[in-house]
Write a protein that holds these residues in place. Structure first.
Motif, PDB file in Angstrom:
ATOM      1  N   SER A 285       0.850  -1.187   0.000  1.00 36.57           N
ATOM      2  CA  SER A 285       0.000   0.000   0.000  1.00 36.57           C
ATOM      3  C   SER A 285       0.881   1.231   0.000  1.00 36.57           C
ATOM      4  O   SER A 285       2.051   1.176   0.395  1.00 36.57           O
TER       5      SER A 285
ATOM      6  N   TYR B 244      -2.638  -1.265  -3.209  1.00 39.35           N
ATOM      7  CA  TYR B 244      -3.787  -0.548  -2.643  1.00 39.35           C
ATOM      8  C   TYR B 244      -3.344   0.872  -2.296  1.00 39.35           C
ATOM      9  O   TYR B 244      -2.185   1.104  -1.938  1.00 39.35           O
TER      10      TYR B 244
ATOM     11  N   VAL C 106      -3.674   3.568   0.431  1.00 36.35           N
ATOM     12  CA  VAL C 106      -4.052   3.646   1.847  1.00 36.35           C
ATOM     13  C   VAL C 106      -3.271   4.786   2.500  1.00 36.35           C
ATOM     14  O   VAL C 106      -2.058   4.898   2.316  1.00 36.35           O
TER      15      VAL C 106
ATOM     16  N   TRP D 192      -8.751  -1.586   4.985  1.00 33.99           N
ATOM     17  CA  TRP D 192      -7.772  -2.259   4.124  1.00 33.99           C
ATOM     18  C   TRP D 192      -7.413  -3.633   4.669  1.00 33.99           C
ATOM     19  O   TRP D 192      -7.321  -4.610   3.909  1.00 33.99           O
TER      20      TRP D 192
END
Length: 539
Positions: free
Chosen positions: A308, A327, A329, A340
Protein backbone atom coordinates in the motif's frame (compact mmCIF):
# COMPACT_ATOMS: atom_id res chain seq x y z
CA UNK A 1 -12.38 -53.35 15.50
CA UNK A 2 -9.22 -55.34 16.27
CA UNK A 3 -6.21 -55.47 13.97
CA UNK A 4 -3.49 -58.07 14.49
CA UNK A 5 0.12 -56.91 14.12
CA UNK A 6 2.79 -59.41 15.07
CA UNK A 7 2.18 -60.46 18.66
CA UNK A 8 -0.22 -57.63 19.56
CA UNK A 9 -3.87 -56.79 18.92
CA UNK A 10 -4.55 -53.15 18.14
CA UNK A 11 -7.86 -51.51 19.08
CA UNK A 12 -8.94 -49.42 16.06
CA UNK A 13 -11.76 -46.89 15.85
CA UNK A 14 -13.26 -45.60 12.58
CA UNK A 15 -15.44 -42.48 12.30
CA UNK A 16 -17.17 -41.16 9.20
CA UNK A 17 -17.97 -43.11 6.07
CA UNK A 18 -16.78 -40.98 3.16
CA UNK A 19 -13.94 -38.76 2.06
CA UNK A 20 -10.19 -39.32 2.26
CA UNK A 21 -8.95 -41.49 5.11
CA UNK A 22 -7.10 -39.65 7.87
CA UNK A 23 -5.22 -41.73 10.47
CA UNK A 24 -4.46 -40.05 13.82
CA UNK A 25 -1.70 -41.57 15.97
CA UNK A 26 -1.45 -40.62 19.66
CA UNK A 27 1.58 -40.14 21.88
CA UNK A 28 2.74 -40.92 25.41
CA UNK A 29 1.11 -41.52 27.87
CA UNK A 30 -2.14 -40.98 25.95
CA UNK A 31 -4.63 -43.22 24.20
CA UNK A 32 -6.67 -42.61 21.05
CA UNK A 33 -8.98 -40.46 23.22
CA UNK A 34 -6.54 -37.55 22.99
CA UNK A 35 -7.84 -37.13 19.42
CA UNK A 36 -11.57 -37.22 20.24
CA UNK A 37 -12.26 -33.51 19.76
CA UNK A 38 -10.11 -33.25 16.63
CA UNK A 39 -11.71 -36.38 15.17
CA UNK A 40 -15.20 -35.05 15.83
CA UNK A 41 -14.39 -31.92 13.83
CA UNK A 42 -12.90 -33.89 10.93
CA UNK A 43 -15.39 -36.73 10.55
CA UNK A 44 -17.91 -34.66 8.57
CA UNK A 45 -15.45 -34.40 5.66
CA UNK A 46 -13.13 -37.36 6.17
CA UNK A 47 -13.04 -40.97 7.21
CA UNK A 48 -11.16 -40.66 10.49
CA UNK A 49 -9.20 -43.56 11.99
CA UNK A 50 -7.66 -43.65 15.47
CA UNK A 51 -6.12 -46.55 17.35
CA UNK A 52 -4.46 -47.35 20.64
CA UNK A 53 -0.78 -48.00 20.00
CA UNK A 54 0.76 -51.20 21.36
CA UNK A 55 0.85 -51.24 25.15
CA UNK A 56 -1.80 -48.49 25.50
CA UNK A 57 -5.56 -48.38 26.05
CA UNK A 58 -7.43 -51.39 24.73
CA UNK A 59 -4.50 -52.68 22.67
CA UNK A 60 -2.28 -55.45 24.00
CA UNK A 61 1.38 -55.05 24.91
CA UNK A 62 4.43 -56.87 23.55
CA UNK A 63 6.25 -59.25 25.87
CA UNK A 64 9.68 -57.61 25.62
CA UNK A 65 11.18 -54.14 25.42
CA UNK A 66 12.34 -54.85 21.87
CA UNK A 67 8.68 -55.03 20.93
CA UNK A 68 8.60 -51.22 21.20
CA UNK A 69 11.28 -50.54 18.61
CA UNK A 70 10.36 -48.08 15.87
CA UNK A 71 10.27 -50.77 13.20
CA UNK A 72 7.58 -52.67 15.15
CA UNK A 73 5.58 -49.47 15.69
CA UNK A 74 5.72 -48.67 11.98
CA UNK A 75 4.58 -52.21 11.19
CA UNK A 76 1.56 -51.63 13.45
CA UNK A 77 0.67 -48.50 11.50
CA UNK A 78 1.00 -50.31 8.19
CA UNK A 79 -1.26 -53.09 9.51
CA UNK A 80 -3.90 -50.53 10.46
CA UNK A 81 -3.63 -48.85 7.04
CA UNK A 82 -4.03 -52.20 5.27
CA UNK A 83 -7.12 -52.96 7.35
CA UNK A 84 -8.94 -49.64 7.03
CA UNK A 85 -7.82 -48.48 3.56
CA UNK A 86 -6.72 -51.43 1.43
CA UNK A 87 -5.17 -50.25 -1.80
CA UNK A 88 -5.61 -46.52 -1.11
CA UNK A 89 -3.09 -44.16 0.52
CA UNK A 90 -4.02 -42.41 3.74
CA UNK A 91 -3.29 -39.02 5.26
CA UNK A 92 -1.31 -39.46 8.45
CA UNK A 93 -1.25 -37.25 11.56
CA UNK A 94 0.95 -37.93 14.59
CA UNK A 95 1.39 -36.26 17.96
CA UNK A 96 4.30 -36.73 20.38
CA UNK A 97 5.42 -40.40 20.17
CA UNK A 98 2.66 -40.92 17.62
CA UNK A 99 4.58 -38.49 15.42
CA UNK A 100 7.95 -40.09 16.18
CA UNK A 101 6.74 -43.52 15.10
CA UNK A 102 4.93 -42.01 12.12
CA UNK A 103 8.22 -40.51 10.92
CA UNK A 104 9.56 -44.07 10.88
CA UNK A 105 6.66 -45.07 8.63
CA UNK A 106 6.72 -42.12 6.23
CA UNK A 107 10.47 -42.52 5.68
CA UNK A 108 10.03 -46.20 4.79
CA UNK A 109 10.13 -46.70 0.99
CA UNK A 110 6.80 -47.69 -0.53
CA UNK A 111 4.63 -46.47 2.35
CA UNK A 112 1.04 -45.80 1.26
CA UNK A 113 0.90 -42.37 2.88
CA UNK A 114 -0.30 -39.36 0.89
CA UNK A 115 0.56 -36.63 3.40
CA UNK A 116 1.97 -36.45 6.91
CA UNK A 117 1.25 -33.87 9.62
CA UNK A 118 3.71 -33.96 12.51
CA UNK A 119 2.90 -32.30 15.85
CA UNK A 120 5.46 -32.12 18.68
CA UNK A 121 7.36 -35.22 17.65
CA UNK A 122 10.52 -35.23 15.50
CA UNK A 123 12.16 -38.02 13.60
CA UNK A 124 14.77 -39.44 15.97
CA UNK A 125 17.18 -39.92 13.09
CA UNK A 126 16.87 -36.26 12.14
CA UNK A 127 17.49 -35.34 15.77
CA UNK A 128 20.55 -37.60 15.78
CA UNK A 129 22.06 -35.89 12.75
CA UNK A 130 21.27 -32.45 14.19
CA UNK A 131 22.92 -33.32 17.51
CA UNK A 132 26.16 -33.97 15.61
CA UNK A 133 26.16 -30.49 14.11
CA UNK A 134 28.12 -28.95 16.99
CA UNK A 135 27.23 -27.51 20.36
CA UNK A 136 25.01 -24.43 20.26
CA UNK A 137 22.54 -22.63 22.50
CA UNK A 138 19.72 -24.46 20.71
CA UNK A 139 21.33 -27.80 21.58
CA UNK A 140 21.68 -26.82 25.23
CA UNK A 141 18.07 -25.64 25.41
CA UNK A 142 16.80 -28.88 23.91
CA UNK A 143 18.94 -30.89 26.34
CA UNK A 144 17.31 -29.05 29.25
CA UNK A 145 13.82 -29.55 27.80
CA UNK A 146 14.49 -33.29 27.47
CA UNK A 147 15.41 -33.85 31.13
CA UNK A 148 12.60 -36.38 31.53
CA UNK A 149 14.17 -38.78 29.02
CA UNK A 150 17.00 -39.51 31.43
CA UNK A 151 14.51 -39.93 34.27
CA UNK A 152 12.50 -42.44 32.24
CA UNK A 153 15.62 -44.60 31.85
CA UNK A 154 16.06 -45.04 35.60
CA UNK A 155 15.26 -48.70 36.38
CA UNK A 156 12.69 -49.58 39.04
CA UNK A 157 12.18 -46.00 40.23
CA UNK A 158 10.64 -44.63 37.01
CA UNK A 159 7.87 -47.26 36.75
CA UNK A 160 7.34 -47.18 40.50
CA UNK A 161 6.88 -43.40 40.46
CA UNK A 162 4.30 -43.70 37.68
CA UNK A 163 2.34 -46.46 39.40
CA UNK A 164 2.32 -45.04 42.94
CA UNK A 165 2.10 -41.31 42.31
CA UNK A 166 1.96 -39.77 38.84
CA UNK A 167 -0.74 -41.97 37.29
CA UNK A 168 -3.23 -41.04 40.02
CA UNK A 169 -2.54 -37.33 39.52
CA UNK A 170 -2.14 -37.20 35.75
CA UNK A 171 -5.37 -35.25 35.24
CA UNK A 172 -4.20 -32.60 37.71
CA UNK A 173 -0.78 -32.47 36.05
CA UNK A 174 -2.36 -31.75 32.66
CA UNK A 175 -4.54 -29.06 34.19
CA UNK A 176 -1.49 -27.33 35.62
CA UNK A 177 0.62 -27.72 32.49
CA UNK A 178 -1.98 -27.08 29.79
CA UNK A 179 -4.99 -25.55 31.52
CA UNK A 180 -7.26 -28.31 30.23
CA UNK A 181 -9.58 -30.50 32.27
CA UNK A 182 -9.53 -34.10 31.15
CA UNK A 183 -9.93 -37.49 32.76
CA UNK A 184 -6.99 -39.83 32.19
CA UNK A 185 -7.65 -43.28 30.78
CA UNK A 186 -8.44 -45.99 33.35
CA UNK A 187 -5.35 -47.78 32.06
CA UNK A 188 -3.05 -44.77 32.61
CA UNK A 189 -0.79 -46.52 35.15
CA UNK A 190 -0.07 -49.59 33.02
CA UNK A 191 0.03 -47.53 29.80
CA UNK A 192 2.62 -45.17 31.28
CA UNK A 193 4.81 -47.98 32.58
CA UNK A 194 4.57 -49.87 29.27
CA UNK A 195 5.36 -46.71 27.35
CA UNK A 196 8.65 -46.21 29.16
CA UNK A 197 9.96 -48.86 26.79
CA UNK A 198 9.40 -46.42 23.90
CA UNK A 199 12.24 -44.33 25.29
CA UNK A 200 14.44 -47.21 26.41
CA UNK A 201 14.19 -49.18 23.17
CA UNK A 202 14.77 -46.28 20.78
CA UNK A 203 16.39 -43.12 22.07
CA UNK A 204 19.97 -44.25 22.60
CA UNK A 205 20.24 -46.72 19.69
CA UNK A 206 18.86 -44.29 17.10
CA UNK A 207 20.63 -41.19 18.40
CA UNK A 208 23.95 -43.07 18.46
CA UNK A 209 23.66 -44.24 14.85
CA UNK A 210 21.13 -42.06 12.96
CA UNK A 211 20.07 -43.26 9.53
CA UNK A 212 19.37 -41.34 6.34
CA UNK A 213 15.57 -40.94 6.52
CA UNK A 214 13.80 -39.05 3.72
CA UNK A 215 10.08 -38.43 3.37
CA UNK A 216 8.95 -38.24 -0.28
CA UNK A 217 5.37 -37.09 0.42
CA UNK A 218 4.26 -33.57 1.45
CA UNK A 219 4.92 -33.04 5.17
CA UNK A 220 3.39 -30.44 7.47
CA UNK A 221 5.25 -29.78 10.73
CA UNK A 222 3.17 -28.01 13.37
CA UNK A 223 5.19 -26.49 16.24
CA UNK A 224 3.27 -25.45 19.37
CA UNK A 225 5.08 -22.32 20.52
CA UNK A 226 4.60 -23.06 24.23
CA UNK A 227 5.80 -26.65 24.03
CA UNK A 228 8.01 -27.30 27.06
CA UNK A 229 9.60 -30.44 25.68
CA UNK A 230 10.50 -30.26 22.00
CA UNK A 231 11.35 -27.63 19.39
CA UNK A 232 11.57 -28.56 15.73
CA UNK A 233 12.63 -25.17 14.32
CA UNK A 234 16.40 -25.82 14.57
CA UNK A 235 16.19 -29.11 12.65
CA UNK A 236 17.29 -28.97 9.03
CA UNK A 237 14.15 -30.74 7.84
CA UNK A 238 14.44 -29.30 4.34
CA UNK A 239 17.40 -31.67 3.94
CA UNK A 240 15.12 -34.66 4.42
CA UNK A 241 11.71 -33.44 3.18
CA UNK A 242 11.49 -31.99 -0.36
CA UNK A 243 7.91 -30.73 0.17
CA UNK A 244 7.81 -29.22 3.65
CA UNK A 245 5.32 -26.88 5.27
CA UNK A 246 6.17 -25.40 8.67
CA UNK A 247 3.38 -23.95 10.79
CA UNK A 248 3.10 -22.66 14.33
CA UNK A 249 0.26 -22.77 16.81
CA UNK A 250 0.01 -20.78 20.04
CA UNK A 251 -0.40 -23.83 22.26
CA UNK A 252 1.43 -26.09 24.68
CA UNK A 253 2.53 -29.67 24.12
CA UNK A 254 -0.96 -31.21 24.27
CA UNK A 255 -2.39 -29.13 21.43
CA UNK A 256 -4.92 -31.87 20.40
CA UNK A 257 -6.61 -31.35 23.77
CA UNK A 258 -6.35 -27.57 24.02
CA UNK A 259 -6.61 -26.36 20.41
CA UNK A 260 -8.63 -28.94 18.45
CA UNK A 261 -10.28 -26.38 16.16
CA UNK A 262 -7.00 -24.95 14.93
CA UNK A 263 -5.44 -28.39 14.43
CA UNK A 264 -8.51 -29.69 12.60
CA UNK A 265 -8.35 -26.71 10.26
CA UNK A 266 -4.63 -27.21 9.62
CA UNK A 267 -5.13 -30.91 8.92
CA UNK A 268 -8.11 -30.27 6.63
CA UNK A 269 -6.29 -27.60 4.63
CA UNK A 270 -3.24 -29.79 4.21
CA UNK A 271 -5.20 -32.87 3.16
CA UNK A 272 -7.20 -30.88 0.64
CA UNK A 273 -4.22 -29.01 -0.77
CA UNK A 274 -0.84 -30.37 0.22
CA UNK A 275 1.03 -27.83 -1.90
CA UNK A 276 3.01 -25.72 0.57
CA UNK A 277 1.31 -22.29 0.52
CA UNK A 278 3.21 -19.14 -0.31
CA UNK A 279 3.65 -16.82 2.64
CA UNK A 280 1.59 -13.61 2.48
CA UNK A 281 3.51 -10.40 3.21
CA UNK A 282 1.82 -6.99 3.60
CA UNK A 283 3.91 -3.80 3.35
CA UNK A 284 2.87 -0.20 3.96
CA UNK A 285 4.72 2.55 2.16
CA UNK A 286 5.59 0.02 -0.51
CA UNK A 287 5.71 2.46 -3.40
CA UNK A 288 9.40 3.26 -3.09
CA UNK A 289 12.57 3.02 -1.03
CA UNK A 290 12.77 0.43 1.72
CA UNK A 291 9.15 -0.61 1.19
CA UNK A 292 9.70 -1.44 -2.49
CA UNK A 293 12.99 -3.19 -1.79
CA UNK A 294 11.33 -5.26 0.95
CA UNK A 295 8.57 -6.30 -1.46
CA UNK A 296 11.19 -7.47 -3.96
CA UNK A 297 13.17 -9.29 -1.27
CA UNK A 298 10.18 -11.22 0.07
CA UNK A 299 8.94 -12.02 -3.43
CA UNK A 300 12.35 -13.55 -4.13
CA UNK A 301 11.69 -16.01 -1.29
CA UNK A 302 8.45 -17.12 -2.99
CA UNK A 303 6.10 -15.00 -0.89
CA UNK A 304 2.92 -13.36 -2.11
CA UNK A 305 3.15 -9.59 -1.65
CA UNK A 306 0.56 -6.90 -0.99
CA UNK A 307 1.71 -3.26 -0.86
CA UNK A 308 0.00 0.00 0.00
CA UNK A 309 1.01 3.62 -0.43
CA UNK A 310 -0.61 7.05 -0.54
CA UNK A 311 0.81 7.22 -4.08
CA UNK A 312 -1.24 4.52 -5.79
CA UNK A 313 0.72 4.74 -9.05
CA UNK A 314 3.94 4.00 -7.15
CA UNK A 315 2.30 1.10 -5.31
CA UNK A 316 1.07 -0.32 -8.62
CA UNK A 317 4.58 -0.09 -10.04
CA UNK A 318 5.96 -2.07 -7.10
CA UNK A 319 3.17 -4.63 -7.39
CA UNK A 320 3.99 -5.07 -11.07
CA UNK A 321 7.62 -5.83 -10.17
CA UNK A 322 6.67 -8.67 -7.81
CA UNK A 323 3.41 -9.95 -9.33
CA UNK A 324 1.67 -8.59 -6.25
CA UNK A 325 -1.31 -6.43 -5.38
CA UNK A 326 -1.46 -2.68 -4.77
CA UNK A 327 -3.79 -0.55 -2.64
CA UNK A 328 -4.03 3.15 -1.94
CA UNK A 329 -4.05 3.65 1.85
CA UNK A 330 -3.36 6.62 4.09
CA UNK A 331 -1.97 5.03 7.26
CA UNK A 332 -2.84 8.13 9.30
CA UNK A 333 -6.48 7.00 9.23
CA UNK A 334 -7.40 4.15 11.55
CA UNK A 335 -10.64 3.61 9.63
CA UNK A 336 -8.77 3.38 6.31
CA UNK A 337 -6.19 0.91 7.68
CA UNK A 338 -8.87 -1.27 9.28
CA UNK A 339 -10.91 -1.34 6.08
CA UNK A 340 -7.77 -2.26 4.12
CA UNK A 341 -6.88 -5.03 6.58
CA UNK A 342 -10.37 -6.54 6.24
CA UNK A 343 -10.13 -6.33 2.47
CA UNK A 344 -6.71 -8.00 2.43
CA UNK A 345 -8.03 -10.80 4.66
CA UNK A 346 -11.09 -11.30 2.43
CA UNK A 347 -9.22 -11.19 -0.88
CA UNK A 348 -5.87 -12.77 -0.01
CA UNK A 349 -6.07 -14.22 3.51
CA UNK A 350 -4.62 -13.21 6.86
CA UNK A 351 -1.01 -12.11 6.32
CA UNK A 352 1.90 -14.03 7.76
CA UNK A 353 4.15 -10.96 7.83
CA UNK A 354 3.19 -7.29 8.16
CA UNK A 355 5.82 -4.61 7.54
CA UNK A 356 4.80 -1.19 8.88
CA UNK A 357 7.20 0.81 6.76
CA UNK A 358 5.34 3.99 5.78
CA UNK A 359 7.13 7.03 7.16
CA UNK A 360 8.17 10.61 6.52
CA UNK A 361 11.20 12.69 7.46
CA UNK A 362 11.34 16.01 9.26
CA UNK A 363 14.24 18.11 10.49
CA UNK A 364 14.33 21.17 12.69
CA UNK A 365 14.77 22.29 16.26
CA UNK A 366 12.03 21.72 18.78
CA UNK A 367 11.17 25.39 19.15
CA UNK A 368 10.97 25.93 15.40
CA UNK A 369 8.75 22.88 14.78
CA UNK A 370 5.08 23.82 14.82
CA UNK A 371 2.32 21.79 16.43
CA UNK A 372 0.97 21.04 12.95
CA UNK A 373 4.35 19.66 11.87
CA UNK A 374 4.54 17.54 15.04
CA UNK A 375 1.09 16.11 14.32
CA UNK A 376 2.03 15.31 10.72
CA UNK A 377 5.15 13.42 11.76
CA UNK A 378 3.47 11.53 14.60
CA UNK A 379 0.37 10.73 12.53
CA UNK A 380 2.43 8.93 9.88
CA UNK A 381 5.45 7.60 11.73
CA UNK A 382 3.77 6.56 14.99
CA UNK A 383 0.02 6.36 14.49
CA UNK A 384 0.47 4.68 11.11
CA UNK A 385 2.43 1.92 12.85
CA UNK A 386 -0.11 1.71 15.68
CA UNK A 387 -2.98 1.37 13.21
CA UNK A 388 -1.17 -1.34 11.22
CA UNK A 389 -0.19 -3.31 14.32
CA UNK A 390 -3.71 -3.17 15.70
CA UNK A 391 -5.66 -3.98 12.54
CA UNK A 392 -3.46 -6.84 11.34
CA UNK A 393 -2.42 -8.00 14.82
CA UNK A 394 -6.05 -8.67 15.70
CA UNK A 395 -6.45 -10.78 12.55
CA UNK A 396 -3.32 -12.78 13.35
CA UNK A 397 -4.40 -13.43 16.94
CA UNK A 398 -7.86 -14.52 15.80
CA UNK A 399 -6.38 -16.90 13.23
CA UNK A 400 -4.23 -18.50 15.94
CA UNK A 401 -1.37 -19.56 13.66
CA UNK A 402 1.25 -16.98 14.58
CA UNK A 403 2.94 -14.48 12.30
CA UNK A 404 5.40 -11.61 12.39
CA UNK A 405 5.10 -7.82 12.57
CA UNK A 406 8.00 -5.65 11.43
CA UNK A 407 8.04 -1.99 12.47
CA UNK A 408 10.43 0.47 10.82
CA UNK A 409 12.03 2.49 13.56
CA UNK A 410 15.39 4.25 13.09
CA UNK A 411 18.81 4.73 14.61
CA UNK A 412 17.34 8.12 15.55
CA UNK A 413 15.27 6.25 18.14
CA UNK A 414 18.36 6.01 20.34
CA UNK A 415 20.68 8.57 18.69
CA UNK A 416 19.56 12.04 19.90
CA UNK A 417 20.00 15.15 17.77
CA UNK A 418 18.97 18.73 18.41
CA UNK A 419 17.58 18.99 14.85
CA UNK A 420 15.46 15.79 14.88
CA UNK A 421 13.13 16.29 17.86
CA UNK A 422 9.90 15.30 16.12
CA UNK A 423 11.33 12.57 13.89
CA UNK A 424 13.46 10.95 16.63
CA UNK A 425 10.55 11.06 19.07
CA UNK A 426 8.26 9.28 16.60
CA UNK A 427 10.85 6.59 15.93
CA UNK A 428 11.68 6.14 19.63
CA UNK A 429 7.98 5.59 20.27
CA UNK A 430 7.89 2.92 17.53
CA UNK A 431 10.97 1.30 19.08
CA UNK A 432 9.33 1.01 22.51
CA UNK A 433 5.95 0.04 21.04
CA UNK A 434 7.65 -2.87 19.28
CA UNK A 435 9.23 -4.15 22.49
CA UNK A 436 5.93 -3.90 24.39
CA UNK A 437 4.00 -5.54 21.57
CA UNK A 438 6.55 -8.34 21.29
CA UNK A 439 5.92 -9.26 24.93
CA UNK A 440 2.14 -9.09 24.51
CA UNK A 441 1.94 -11.12 21.31
CA UNK A 442 4.53 -13.77 22.20
CA UNK A 443 1.87 -16.11 23.67
CA UNK A 444 0.12 -15.96 20.28
CA UNK A 445 3.28 -17.02 18.38
CA UNK A 446 3.53 -13.58 16.76
CA UNK A 447 7.01 -12.11 16.62
CA UNK A 448 7.73 -8.38 16.49
CA UNK A 449 10.90 -6.76 15.15
CA UNK A 450 12.03 -3.14 15.28
CA UNK A 451 14.27 -2.29 12.32
CA UNK A 452 16.61 0.66 12.94
CA UNK A 453 18.32 1.91 9.77
CA UNK A 454 20.92 4.65 9.80
CA UNK A 455 21.82 6.61 6.68
CA UNK A 456 20.14 4.82 3.76
CA UNK A 457 19.89 6.11 0.22
CA UNK A 458 16.12 6.45 -0.33
CA UNK A 459 13.85 9.21 -1.59
CA UNK A 460 12.86 10.15 1.97
CA UNK A 461 15.55 12.85 1.78
CA UNK A 462 13.77 14.45 -1.20
CA UNK A 463 10.49 14.69 0.71
CA UNK A 464 11.81 15.55 4.18
CA UNK A 465 10.40 18.81 5.52
CA UNK A 466 12.39 21.38 7.51
CA UNK A 467 11.20 23.74 10.23
CA UNK A 468 11.82 27.45 10.27
CA UNK A 469 13.18 27.83 6.73
CA UNK A 470 11.90 29.25 3.49
CA UNK A 471 10.70 27.05 0.65
CA UNK A 472 13.90 27.80 -1.28
CA UNK A 473 16.09 26.91 1.71
CA UNK A 474 14.08 23.69 2.26
CA UNK A 475 14.75 22.60 -1.32
CA UNK A 476 18.45 23.36 -0.86
CA UNK A 477 18.58 21.24 2.29
CA UNK A 478 16.69 18.40 0.58
CA UNK A 479 19.14 18.41 -2.35
CA UNK A 480 22.13 18.47 0.00
CA UNK A 481 20.77 15.57 2.09
CA UNK A 482 20.03 13.55 -1.06
CA UNK A 483 23.60 14.00 -2.30
CA UNK A 484 25.06 13.01 1.06
CA UNK A 485 22.87 9.91 1.33
CA UNK A 486 23.70 8.92 -2.25
CA UNK A 487 27.44 9.22 -1.50
CA UNK A 488 26.92 6.99 1.55
CA UNK A 489 26.06 4.23 -0.93
CA UNK A 490 23.92 2.11 1.40
CA UNK A 491 20.87 1.08 -0.62
CA UNK A 492 17.40 0.08 0.59
CA UNK A 493 17.87 -3.48 -0.68
CA UNK A 494 20.37 -4.07 2.13
CA UNK A 495 17.78 -3.00 4.70
CA UNK A 496 15.26 -5.30 3.02
CA UNK A 497 17.65 -8.23 3.36
CA UNK A 498 17.92 -7.51 7.09
CA UNK A 499 14.12 -7.42 7.37
CA UNK A 500 13.77 -10.84 5.73
CA UNK A 501 16.48 -12.19 8.03
CA UNK A 502 14.82 -10.64 11.11
CA UNK A 503 11.55 -12.41 10.32
CA UNK A 504 13.29 -15.74 9.76
CA UNK A 505 15.27 -15.50 13.00
CA UNK A 506 12.59 -13.67 15.02
CA UNK A 507 15.03 -10.91 16.02
CA UNK A 508 13.62 -8.19 18.32
CA UNK A 509 15.90 -5.26 17.37
CA UNK A 510 17.93 -4.92 14.17
CA UNK A 511 20.28 -1.96 13.79
CA UNK A 512 21.14 -1.53 10.09
CA UNK A 513 24.29 0.27 8.89
CA UNK A 514 27.54 0.74 10.80
CA UNK A 515 26.47 4.00 12.42
CA UNK A 516 23.21 2.47 13.65
CA UNK A 517 25.07 -0.43 15.25
CA UNK A 518 27.73 1.85 16.76
CA UNK A 519 25.11 4.17 18.23
CA UNK A 520 23.24 1.20 19.70
CA UNK A 521 26.40 0.06 21.48
CA UNK A 522 27.36 3.59 22.54
CA UNK A 523 23.89 4.16 24.00
CA UNK A 524 24.52 1.24 26.35
CA UNK A 525 28.13 1.81 27.34
CA UNK A 526 28.63 5.57 26.89
CA UNK A 527 25.30 7.43 26.70
CA UNK A 528 27.02 10.68 27.58
CA UNK A 529 28.92 10.48 24.30
CA UNK A 530 25.64 10.40 22.38
CA UNK A 531 24.33 13.39 24.32
CA UNK A 532 27.45 15.32 23.36
CA UNK A 533 26.98 14.28 19.74
CA UNK A 534 23.38 15.54 19.87
CA UNK A 535 24.62 19.10 20.41
CA UNK A 536 26.61 19.21 17.19
CA UNK A 537 25.32 21.41 14.38
CA UNK A 538 24.71 18.93 11.55
CA UNK A 539 22.12 20.95 9.68
Amino acid sequence: MKVRSGEVDLAVQVRGTSGPTVVLVHGYPDTHAVWNRVAALLEGDFRVVTYDVRGAGASTAPSTQDGYRLGRLAADLFAVIDAVSPGEPVHLVGHDWGSIQSWEAVTTPGARIATFTSISGPCLDHMGHWSRGGLSLAHLRQFVRSWYIGAFHVPVLAPLFWRLYLARRWGDVLRRLEGVRTEPAPTIASDAVNGLSLYRANIRPVMRSPRQRRAPMPVQVVQPTRDRYIRTEPLDLERWVPSLRRRRIAAGHWAPLTHPEQLARMISEFVEDATPPRRLVVITGGGSGIGRATAVAFAATGARVVVSDVDFAAAEETAGMVDGHAYEVDVRSEEAVRAWARRVADEHGVPDVVVNNAGIGHSGSFLSTSAEQWRRVLDVNLWGVVHGCRAFGELMVERGEGGHIVNLSSAAAYLPSKILSAYATSKAAVFMLSDCLRAELAPHAIGVSAICPGVVNTNITATTTFSGVSAEEERRKQDRASRLYARRGFGPERVAAEIVRAVRRNRPVVPVTVEAKAARIAGRVAPGLLRTFAKLDLG
